[in-house]
Design a protein around this motif. Sequence first.
Motif, mmCIF file in Angstrom:
data_model
loop_
_atom_site.group_PDB
_atom_site.id
_atom_site.type_symbol
_atom_site.label_atom_id
_atom_site.label_comp_id
_atom_site.label_asym_id
_atom_site.label_seq_id
_atom_site.Cartn_x
_atom_site.Cartn_y
_atom_site.Cartn_z
ATOM 1 N N ARG A 192 -74.356 49.480 -33.174
ATOM 2 C CA ARG A 192 -74.873 48.545 -32.158
ATOM 3 C C ARG A 192 -74.716 47.111 -32.674
ATOM 4 N NH1 ARG A 192 -75.151 46.705 -27.917
ATOM 5 N NH2 ARG A 192 -76.985 45.717 -27.041
ATOM 6 N N ARG A 193 -75.037 46.919 -33.960
ATOM 7 C CA ARG A 193 -74.896 45.589 -34.552
ATOM 8 C C ARG A 193 -73.437 45.117 -34.483
ATOM 9 N NH1 ARG A 193 -74.017 42.046 -38.526
ATOM 10 N NH2 ARG A 193 -75.749 40.799 -39.315
ATOM 11 N N ALA A 194 -72.518 46.041 -34.788
ATOM 12 C CA ALA A 194 -71.091 45.689 -34.765
ATOM 13 C C ALA A 194 -70.654 45.307 -33.351
ATOM 14 C CB ALA A 194 -70.264 46.864 -35.287
ATOM 15 N N VAL A 243 -67.685 35.246 -27.188
ATOM 16 C CA VAL A 243 -68.272 33.947 -26.834
ATOM 17 C C VAL A 243 -67.545 32.828 -27.569
ATOM 18 C CG1 VAL A 243 -70.363 32.527 -26.923
ATOM 19 C CG2 VAL A 243 -70.544 34.964 -26.374
ATOM 20 N N LYS A 244 -67.292 33.042 -28.881
ATOM 21 C CA LYS A 244 -66.602 32.005 -29.674
ATOM 22 C C LYS A 244 -65.226 31.702 -29.064
ATOM 23 C CE LYS A 244 -68.855 33.108 -34.083
ATOM 24 N NZ LYS A 244 -68.768 33.901 -35.299
ATOM 25 N N ARG A 245 -64.534 32.753 -28.637
ATOM 26 C CA ARG A 245 -63.195 32.559 -28.052
ATOM 27 C C ARG A 245 -63.275 31.792 -26.742
ATOM 28 N NH1 ARG A 245 -62.347 37.819 -29.276
ATOM 29 N NH2 ARG A 245 -61.263 37.997 -31.249
ATOM 30 N N VAL A 247 -63.706 29.517 -34.695
ATOM 31 C CA VAL A 247 -63.948 29.800 -36.111
ATOM 32 C C VAL A 247 -64.912 30.991 -36.158
ATOM 33 C CG1 VAL A 247 -64.864 28.910 -38.268
ATOM 34 C CG2 VAL A 247 -63.644 27.388 -36.705
ATOM 35 N N PHE A 248 -64.441 32.101 -36.683
ATOM 36 C CA PHE A 248 -65.259 33.320 -36.630
ATOM 37 C C PHE A 248 -66.247 33.398 -37.792
ATOM 38 C CE2 PHE A 248 -61.479 34.211 -34.130
ATOM 39 C CZ PHE A 248 -62.085 34.638 -32.961
ATOM 40 N N TYR A 249 -65.799 33.015 -38.970
ATOM 41 C CA TYR A 249 -66.669 33.101 -40.153
ATOM 42 C C TYR A 249 -67.620 31.916 -40.155
ATOM 43 C CZ TYR A 249 -67.951 32.561 -45.074
ATOM 44 O OH TYR A 249 -68.639 32.390 -46.237
ATOM 45 N N ARG A 250 -68.915 32.181 -40.211
ATOM 46 C CA ARG A 250 -69.915 31.112 -40.176
ATOM 47 C C ARG A 250 -70.798 31.211 -41.416
ATOM 48 N NH1 ARG A 250 -70.105 29.325 -34.732
ATOM 49 N NH2 ARG A 250 -67.903 29.119 -34.278
ATOM 50 N N PRO A 251 -70.412 30.498 -42.481
ATOM 51 C CA PRO A 251 -71.142 30.621 -43.744
ATOM 52 C C PRO A 251 -72.621 30.278 -43.636
ATOM 53 C CG PRO A 251 -69.429 28.910 -43.872
ATOM 54 C CD PRO A 251 -69.263 29.597 -42.567
ATOM 55 N N ARG A 281 -74.635 30.647 -41.041
ATOM 56 C CA ARG A 281 -75.360 31.736 -40.384
ATOM 57 C C ARG A 281 -75.515 32.929 -41.360
ATOM 58 N NH1 ARG A 281 -78.874 34.332 -37.064
ATOM 59 N NH2 ARG A 281 -78.028 36.353 -36.493
ATOM 60 N N GLU A 282 -74.453 33.251 -42.075
ATOM 61 C CA GLU A 282 -74.522 34.377 -43.019
ATOM 62 C C GLU A 282 -75.558 34.097 -44.102
ATOM 63 O OE1 GLU A 282 -70.843 35.978 -44.363
ATOM 64 O OE2 GLU A 282 -70.168 36.404 -42.316
ATOM 65 N N ALA A 283 -75.595 32.852 -44.593
ATOM 66 C CA ALA A 283 -76.573 32.506 -45.639
ATOM 67 C C ALA A 283 -77.992 32.660 -45.101
ATOM 68 C CB ALA A 283 -76.333 31.076 -46.126
ATOM 69 N N VAL A 332 -72.417 44.935 -44.683
ATOM 70 C CA VAL A 332 -72.511 45.182 -43.236
ATOM 71 C C VAL A 332 -71.902 44.004 -42.477
ATOM 72 C CG1 VAL A 332 -74.122 45.419 -41.293
ATOM 73 C CG2 VAL A 332 -74.540 46.688 -43.422
ATOM 74 N N MET A 333 -72.265 42.781 -42.897
ATOM 75 C CA MET A 333 -71.725 41.599 -42.208
ATOM 76 C C MET A 333 -70.217 41.481 -42.412
ATOM 77 S SD MET A 333 -74.363 38.441 -42.249
ATOM 78 C CE MET A 333 -74.644 38.307 -43.961
ATOM 79 N N SER A 334 -69.776 41.870 -43.609
ATOM 80 C CA SER A 334 -68.345 41.817 -43.907
ATOM 81 C C SER A 334 -67.572 42.710 -42.926
ATOM 82 C CB SER A 334 -68.149 42.275 -45.364
ATOM 83 O OG SER A 334 -66.815 42.266 -45.723
ATOM 84 N N LEU A 364 -64.337 43.036 -37.722
ATOM 85 C CA LEU A 364 -64.082 43.467 -36.334
ATOM 86 C C LEU A 364 -63.797 42.257 -35.448
ATOM 87 C CD1 LEU A 364 -66.809 46.206 -35.757
ATOM 88 C CD2 LEU A 364 -64.370 46.549 -36.140
ATOM 89 N N GLU A 365 -64.430 41.107 -35.807
ATOM 90 C CA GLU A 365 -64.160 39.880 -35.045
ATOM 91 C C GLU A 365 -62.764 39.374 -35.374
ATOM 92 O OE1 GLU A 365 -67.043 36.664 -34.918
ATOM 93 O OE2 GLU A 365 -68.555 38.004 -35.728
ATOM 94 N N GLN A 366 -62.468 39.333 -36.693
ATOM 95 C CA GLN A 366 -61.181 38.815 -37.153
ATOM 96 C C GLN A 366 -60.916 39.323 -38.576
ATOM 97 O OE1 GLN A 366 -60.997 34.729 -38.512
ATOM 98 N NE2 GLN A 366 -59.096 34.415 -37.407
HETATM 99 C C1 LIG Z 1 -71.698 37.531 -35.646
HETATM 100 C C2 LIG Z 1 -71.273 36.327 -36.051
HETATM 101 O O1 LIG Z 1 -70.047 36.141 -36.725
HETATM 102 C C3 LIG Z 1 -69.874 36.386 -38.112
HETATM 103 C C4 LIG Z 1 -70.605 37.603 -38.518
HETATM 104 C C5 LIG Z 1 -71.951 37.521 -38.837
HETATM 105 C C6 LIG Z 1 -72.825 38.743 -38.893
HETATM 106 O O2 LIG Z 1 -72.291 39.845 -38.931
HETATM 107 O O3 LIG Z 1 -74.054 38.596 -38.826
HETATM 108 C C7 LIG Z 1 -72.500 36.253 -39.122
HETATM 109 C C8 LIG Z 1 -71.759 35.110 -39.081
HETATM 110 C C9 LIG Z 1 -70.293 35.137 -38.851
HETATM 111 O O4 LIG Z 1 -69.631 35.030 -40.084
HETATM 112 C C10 LIG Z 1 -72.058 35.091 -35.778
HETATM 113 O O5 LIG Z 1 -71.484 33.982 -35.871
HETATM 114 O O6 LIG Z 1 -73.261 35.197 -35.433
#
Ligand SMILES: C=C(O[C@@H]1C=C(C(=O)O)C=C[C@H]1O)C(=O)O
Length: 360
Positions: free
Chosen positions: A25-27, A36-38, A45-49, A51-53, A79-81, A86-88
């Motif tokens: 479900r998370r994926a 949404v980003k597209r 930009v898919f990777y959001r450092p 947000r991940e932090a 999990v986030m990786s 899946l996004e990119q």
């Molecule tokens: C899901 C997102 O995209 C990426 C994946 C994330 C995740 O799995 O939580 C967090 C940030 C992004 O690197 C997001 O931007 O929220």
Amino acid sequence: MTDSLDSLRDQIDALDQQLQTLLNRRAELAHAVADVKRREDSNPVFYRPEREAQVLQRIKERNQGPIDGEAMARLFREVMSICLALEQPMRVAFLGPEGTFTQQAAIKHFGHAVESVPLGAIDEVFREVEAGAAHYGVVPVENSTEGMVSHTLDTFMSSSLKICGEVELRIHHHLLAGPHTRRDKVTRVYSHQQTLAQCRQWLDAHLPTVERIPVSSNAEAARRLRDEWNALAIAGDMAAELYGLERVQSNIEDRPDNTTRFLVIGRQDTPPSGRDKTSMLVTGKNRPGLLSDMLLPFREQGVNLTRLESRPSRTANWSYVFFIDCEGHKEDPLLKSVLEKLEGDGNTIRILGSYPKAVL
Ligand SMILES: C=C(O[C@@H]1C=C(C(=O)O)C=C[C@H]1O)C(=O)O
């Protein structure tokens, strides 16, 4: 009454099933985020450092145990990786070859679901990211025992890339033997020059007569043992595993807290995460008191410096550029006024990046 083994295992099976459903479900949600980003950006930009932090920080803060907070964050890192892949699918260039600490740092930061691309030199990593052939790069920048990696700092002077993250890695070095090593006939030990320096006292005490031969990386040292019989190597776990070497002695680094810091470089700016650092390059006209004048605005605004290095500017002899790391994001009001004051005083500033402090 305590549960039987079968009953406990049934409960574990039921939970695993729920976890699996929740992870999928998370994926799906991450996938929806990608849409949404597209939609919102023609160059998304898919990777959001940042947000991940924040996600990892929150996981550590709310963790109740018995699983350790760090271990829980590492699980979610993976999990986030996988969700991000899946996004990119992401390509991350690093200072190779396979098995270096830089690769270990890249995986610690991005998780295992990225494609990590080994390159032969620090400036090749920069070029690969500049050219868009890799999304991000990882390079070493300083070691707690041996100090800065000057090549990385110098490369920043001529690059437009941005720092979008930092990784700290505890460095353990092991003395390793290869399949043909005759341990009673060892005359040489191979390793990277920095590693030899980090194990100097141990080598003086235990292998004083063995010649220390610096090679281009620890992984290269490990590789050489494949076809030599009178040599040992010093390298980390990853290289030892990759080349199937045996540990003669573990953790031979002179300082038990030996840590290397790496930078993640990319092409985009990173918004604030709430716990950030900023790295900048400052140059000013050489005059008495230049450095103390440069530092004054930080003191006045109470902005904490975390590092200060000077490097030759390479434009004129005995003129210098200063690499300054401080706490905070360049959009924070306090740091903004420091930057304005520095510029008002006639200094030139290049922000190398504002990025989240290492969480893991
Ligand atoms: C899901 C997102 O995209 C990426 C994946 C994330 C995740 O799995 O939580 C967090 C940030 C992004 O690197 C997001 O931007 O929220």
